[in-house]
Design a protein around this motif. Structure first.
Motif, PDB file in Angstrom:
ATOM      1  N   LYS A 102      33.068  44.494  33.186  1.00  0.00           N
ATOM      2  CA  LYS A 102      34.358  44.029  32.640  1.00  0.00           C
ATOM      3  C   LYS A 102      35.464  45.053  32.906  1.00  0.00           C
ATOM      4  O   LYS A 102      36.617  44.680  33.186  1.00  0.00           O
ATOM      5  CB  LYS A 102      34.221  43.698  31.147  1.00  0.00           C
ATOM      6  CG  LYS A 102      33.479  42.378  30.971  1.00  0.00           C
ATOM      7  CD  LYS A 102      33.097  42.076  29.536  1.00  0.00           C
ATOM      8  CE  LYS A 102      32.100  40.901  29.520  1.00  0.00           C
ATOM      9  NZ  LYS A 102      31.327  40.852  28.260  1.00  0.00           N
ATOM     10  N   CYS A 105      37.024  44.642  36.166  1.00  0.00           N
ATOM     11  CA  CYS A 105      37.967  43.505  36.271  1.00  0.00           C
ATOM     12  C   CYS A 105      39.365  43.868  35.798  1.00  0.00           C
ATOM     13  O   CYS A 105      40.274  43.032  35.846  1.00  0.00           O
ATOM     14  CB  CYS A 105      37.475  42.333  35.408  1.00  0.00           C
ATOM     15  SG  CYS A 105      36.010  41.526  36.011  1.00  0.00           S
ATOM     16  N   TYR A 106      39.526  45.095  35.322  1.00  0.00           N
ATOM     17  CA  TYR A 106      40.740  45.487  34.601  1.00  0.00           C
ATOM     18  C   TYR A 106      42.036  45.077  35.301  1.00  0.00           C
ATOM     19  O   TYR A 106      42.981  44.614  34.670  1.00  0.00           O
ATOM     20  CB  TYR A 106      40.704  47.003  34.383  1.00  0.00           C
ATOM     21  CG  TYR A 106      41.867  47.540  33.608  1.00  0.00           C
ATOM     22  CD1 TYR A 106      41.986  47.289  32.245  1.00  0.00           C
ATOM     23  CD2 TYR A 106      42.866  48.295  34.240  1.00  0.00           C
ATOM     24  CE1 TYR A 106      43.062  47.780  31.529  1.00  0.00           C
ATOM     25  CE2 TYR A 106      43.937  48.783  33.531  1.00  0.00           C
ATOM     26  CZ  TYR A 106      44.033  48.523  32.176  1.00  0.00           C
ATOM     27  OH  TYR A 106      45.097  49.008  31.474  1.00  0.00           O
ATOM     28  N   LEU A 108      42.439  42.680  37.434  1.00  0.00           N
ATOM     29  CA  LEU A 108      42.506  41.262  37.825  1.00  0.00           C
ATOM     30  C   LEU A 108      43.136  40.439  36.702  1.00  0.00           C
ATOM     31  O   LEU A 108      42.894  40.724  35.527  1.00  0.00           O
ATOM     32  CB  LEU A 108      41.091  40.704  38.039  1.00  0.00           C
ATOM     33  CG  LEU A 108      40.363  40.950  39.347  1.00  0.00           C
ATOM     34  CD1 LEU A 108      38.995  40.257  39.290  1.00  0.00           C
ATOM     35  CD2 LEU A 108      41.164  40.464  40.537  1.00  0.00           C
ATOM     36  N   ALA A 110      43.289  37.744  33.895  1.00  0.00           N
ATOM     37  CA  ALA A 110      42.163  37.313  33.050  1.00  0.00           C
ATOM     38  C   ALA A 110      41.529  36.021  33.552  1.00  0.00           C
ATOM     39  O   ALA A 110      40.304  35.842  33.481  1.00  0.00           O
ATOM     40  CB  ALA A 110      42.640  37.157  31.610  1.00  0.00           C
ATOM     41  N   ARG A 112      40.810  35.124  36.341  1.00  0.00           N
ATOM     42  CA  ARG A 112      39.901  35.299  37.486  1.00  0.00           C
ATOM     43  C   ARG A 112      38.644  36.085  37.150  1.00  0.00           C
ATOM     44  O   ARG A 112      37.759  36.244  37.996  1.00  0.00           O
ATOM     45  CB  ARG A 112      40.659  35.976  38.632  1.00  0.00           C
ATOM     46  CG  ARG A 112      41.661  35.025  39.291  1.00  0.00           C
ATOM     47  CD  ARG A 112      42.487  35.712  40.354  1.00  0.00           C
ATOM     48  NE  ARG A 112      41.680  36.412  41.337  1.00  0.00           N
ATOM     49  CZ  ARG A 112      42.168  37.336  42.178  1.00  0.00           C
ATOM     50  NH1 ARG A 112      43.436  37.642  42.150  1.00  0.00           N
ATOM     51  NH2 ARG A 112      41.371  37.941  43.038  1.00  0.00           N
ATOM     52  N   HIS A 113      38.546  36.585  35.903  1.00  0.00           N
ATOM     53  CA  HIS A 113      37.409  37.451  35.565  1.00  0.00           C
ATOM     54  C   HIS A 113      36.067  36.737  35.731  1.00  0.00           C
ATOM     55  O   HIS A 113      35.151  37.274  36.355  1.00  0.00           O
ATOM     56  CB  HIS A 113      37.534  37.981  34.126  1.00  0.00           C
ATOM     57  CG  HIS A 113      38.626  38.997  33.968  1.00  0.00           C
ATOM     58  ND1 HIS A 113      38.751  39.783  32.851  1.00  0.00           N
ATOM     59  CD2 HIS A 113      39.658  39.351  34.775  1.00  0.00           C
ATOM     60  CE1 HIS A 113      39.812  40.581  32.972  1.00  0.00           C
ATOM     61  NE2 HIS A 113      40.380  40.327  34.137  1.00  0.00           N
ATOM     62  N   ILE A 117      33.031  37.884  38.191  1.00  0.00           N
ATOM     63  CA  ILE A 117      31.755  38.384  37.666  1.00  0.00           C
ATOM     64  C   ILE A 117      30.598  37.544  38.221  1.00  0.00           C
ATOM     65  O   ILE A 117      29.577  38.077  38.666  1.00  0.00           O
ATOM     66  CB  ILE A 117      31.776  38.404  36.119  1.00  0.00           C
ATOM     67  CG1 ILE A 117      32.775  39.463  35.642  1.00  0.00           C
ATOM     68  CG2 ILE A 117      30.386  38.663  35.551  1.00  0.00           C
ATOM     69  CD1 ILE A 117      33.057  39.460  34.150  1.00  0.00           C
ATOM     70  N   LEU A 153      34.404  43.450  42.683  1.00  0.00           N
ATOM     71  CA  LEU A 153      35.023  42.438  41.809  1.00  0.00           C
ATOM     72  C   LEU A 153      36.428  42.097  42.296  1.00  0.00           C
ATOM     73  O   LEU A 153      36.921  40.990  42.111  1.00  0.00           O
ATOM     74  CB  LEU A 153      35.127  42.982  40.380  1.00  0.00           C
ATOM     75  CG  LEU A 153      33.813  43.047  39.600  1.00  0.00           C
ATOM     76  CD1 LEU A 153      33.964  44.001  38.427  1.00  0.00           C
ATOM     77  CD2 LEU A 153      33.409  41.660  39.129  1.00  0.00           C
TER      78      LEU A 153
END
Ligand SMILES: Nc1ncnc2c1ncn2[C@@H]1O[C@H](COP(=O)(O)OP(=O)(O)OP(=O)(O)O)[C@@H](O)[C@H]1O
Ligand SMILES: [Mg+2]
Length: 244
Positions: A102, A105-106, A108, A110, A112-113, A117, A153
């Motif tokens: 997670k 993903c910072y 990206l 939200a 698209r998280h 993943i 990611l």
């Protein structure tokens, strides 16, 4: 030839007032694996940092997807598709695999998280089986794979890997190499620095050899592997000897 994924033109880079890498030129074709070989202190990590933008750039050009990027800050290079996994451990060891992913993903949006993943879990099923494990309790090879996943990611088209198999058992080194090949098969261009020269040459399309900050040799990996100077310096039993 097609447009290269990365074009280094006379790159001179280093730290403070010291240029370490000097006049280094190379072209990486899209979707290929290139290994960067050289003794300890040759300047391999310095070249990767120059491509990512985390050290001092003196002169030359770095063209990525037809754009000169050598004066852009690292976050803008990241945004354009350059991913960097530095030498040594770079995860959050006290956090779970899930939390590390997670964190990756910072940058990206939200929305698209979840898809990002799912994509890295499909590429590396180990992440799912170790999802709740603290990253610091993974094996060295698993931590390396987690660190590559955290960068993937963001869907980089160029991945810079600094010594991904360092300190791993032969079996884990093989796992990491297989993983690097799997990444390249997805279309990502890979530039990898490796102390396991033999293993790296076997999975690479091309090789660059650096000595004392300068390009000493380049060519198809099989040709470099067959070169007597490379065999003697890097493949003759003591593959970690210095450039001196
Ligand atoms: N942050 C830094 N500040 C100043 N000099 C540095 C820094 N990092 C590396 N150097 C110097 O740059 C030279 C090249 O180092 P670099 O880390 O690029 O070598 P390397 O080829 O990656 O070696 P290794 O195989 O040991 O990782 C060395 O002389 C080193 O002392
Ligand atoms: Mg290094």
């Amino acid at each position: 030839m097609t447009t290269p994924a990365l074009d280094l033109v006379d790159v001179t880079a280093g730290y403070g007032d010291n240029p370490i890498v000097r006049d280094f030129s190379a072209r990486l074709e899209a979707g290929t694996i290139t290994t960067l070989i050289g003794g300890n202190g040759a300047g391999k990590s310095t070249l990767l940092r120059a491509i990512y933008g985390t050290n001092r750039f003196f002169s030359g050009k770095i063209v990525f997807k037809d754009e000169a990027i050598e004066r852009l800050p690292p976050w803008q290079r990241l945004q354009r598709g350059i991913g960097f996994v530095p030498q040594g451990r770079c995860n959050f060891p006290a956090m779970s695999v899930a939390e590390n992913v997670k964190m990756g993903c910072y940058t990206l949006p939200a929305a698209r998280h979840a898809a990002a993943i799912d994509r890295v879990i499909a590429l590396f099923p180990m992440l799912r089986t170790k999802w709740r494990t603290e990253a610091g309790n993974l094996s060295g090879g698993e931590q390396q794979i987690l660190e590559m996943a955290m960068v993937l990611l963001l869907e980089p088209s160029l991945l810079l890997l600094d010594e991904p198999s360092l300190g791993l058992s032969p079996k884990m080194q093989a796992d990491v190499f297989t993983t690097v090949q799997a990444i390249a098969r997805t279309g990502v261009t890979v530039l990898v620095v490796e102390q396991n020269v033999r293993g790296a040459l076997l999975i690479s399309d091309r090789a660059l050899v650096m000595e004392q900050g300068q390009k000493f040799m380049e060519g198809p990996a099989a040709d470099v592997r067959a070169d007597p100077r490379i065999r003697q310096a890097y493949l003759g039993g003591n593959i970690q000897q210095t450039a001196a």
